[in-house]
Enzyme design. Structure first.
Site, PDB file in Angstrom:
ATOM      1  N   HIS A 262      50.860  14.987  95.252  1.00  0.00           N
ATOM      2  CA  HIS A 262      49.954  16.131  95.259  1.00  0.00           C
ATOM      3  C   HIS A 262      49.190  16.142  93.944  1.00  0.00           C
ATOM      4  O   HIS A 262      49.808  16.009  92.881  1.00  0.00           O
ATOM      5  CB  HIS A 262      50.761  17.436  95.434  1.00  0.00           C
ATOM      6  CG  HIS A 262      49.925  18.664  95.403  1.00  0.00           C
ATOM      7  ND1 HIS A 262      49.141  19.050  96.470  1.00  0.00           N
ATOM      8  CD2 HIS A 262      49.731  19.601  94.440  1.00  0.00           C
ATOM      9  CE1 HIS A 262      48.504  20.169  96.162  1.00  0.00           C
ATOM     10  NE2 HIS A 262      48.852  20.527  94.937  1.00  0.00           N
TER      11      HIS A 262
ATOM     12  N   LEU B 267      55.258  24.050 101.919  1.00  0.00           N
ATOM     13  CA  LEU B 267      54.122  23.211 101.528  1.00  0.00           C
ATOM     14  C   LEU B 267      54.122  22.917 100.032  1.00  0.00           C
ATOM     15  O   LEU B 267      54.266  23.833  99.208  1.00  0.00           O
ATOM     16  CB  LEU B 267      52.811  23.914 101.914  1.00  0.00           C
ATOM     17  CG  LEU B 267      51.534  23.105 101.632  1.00  0.00           C
ATOM     18  CD1 LEU B 267      51.433  21.918 102.576  1.00  0.00           C
ATOM     19  CD2 LEU B 267      50.305  23.994 101.735  1.00  0.00           C
TER      20      LEU B 267
END
Ligand code: GRF
Length: 195
Positions: A108, A143
């Site tokens: 990420h 998430l």
């Protein structure tokens, strides 16, 4: 160790991972899978002789479970020991993730837990942060959450646009993810911290 890599776009992270799995590296790529049959990453994988598959998410509209049931078929057939999400842009349900719990990684583009979600570079600039970067973490149902396995930190320079920053972070993603995958494949979960 067999590694399946999920991509949605150009797959530059996938290429970095694939090109790192050589010699005495304990892992080898077994599948590159995308939610977009036209993803550039699929062509790059095929060019490297890696089996590929695509399951277009669009026909499933909001039926995430039905999409994931299809996605699971080539993925399970490949019998991966480790699943790497690399620029994969679909949110996966807890049910899907639970099938790979503890052996699914994601990269990420932020210093998690800051800036979960999208537009991370713009948000870091907007916030006036001095530093930014990327994180590799174990995937859980939440998430962009899960145990952190590595981080690379870059300075935000005066005048940086989100594009400038994204490009600089991406270079570090290509260093961080292979380093984390190697350690993870060796059973070592000590976080990789770069530079
Ligand atoms: C990039 O924005 C990267 O920061 C994130 O996914 C996007 C595409 O990466 N991880 P890739 O070139 O498809 O690996």
């Amino acid at each position: 160790k067999r590694v399946a890599i999920l991509v949605s776009g150009g797959g530059s992270n996938m290429v970095s991972l694939v090109d790192s799995m050589t010699g005495d590296h304990p892992a080898r790529p077994c599948l590159v899978l995308s939610n977009d049959a036209l993803a550039g990453g699929l062509k790059k994988a095929a060019g490297r002789g890696i089996p590929t598959a695509a399951v277009d998410h669009r026909p499933f509209k909001g039926d995430r479970a039905a999409f994931e049931a299809e996605l699971l078929k080539p993925l399970q057939d490949a019998k991966p020991d480790i699943v790497c999400l690399a620029g994969f842009m679909r949110v996966l349900t807890g049910d899907f993730v639970s099938r790979f719990q503890g052996r699914m990684l994601n990269i990420h583009p932020s210093l998690l837990p800051k800036y979960k979600g999208l537009h991370t570079h713009a948000r870091a600039i907007e916030a006036g942060d001095a530093d930014h970067g990327c994180t590799v973490h174990e995937v859980t149902a939440a998430l962009d959450d899960g145990p952190i396995l590595g981080q690379a930190r870059v300075h935000i320079e005066a005048g940086d646009t989100p594009e400038d920053l994204a490009a600089r972070v991406l270079l570090w993603e290509h260093k961080l993810y292979p380093a984390v995958l190697r350690r993870f494949a060796e059973g070592n979960k000590t976080p990789v911290l770069l530079p």
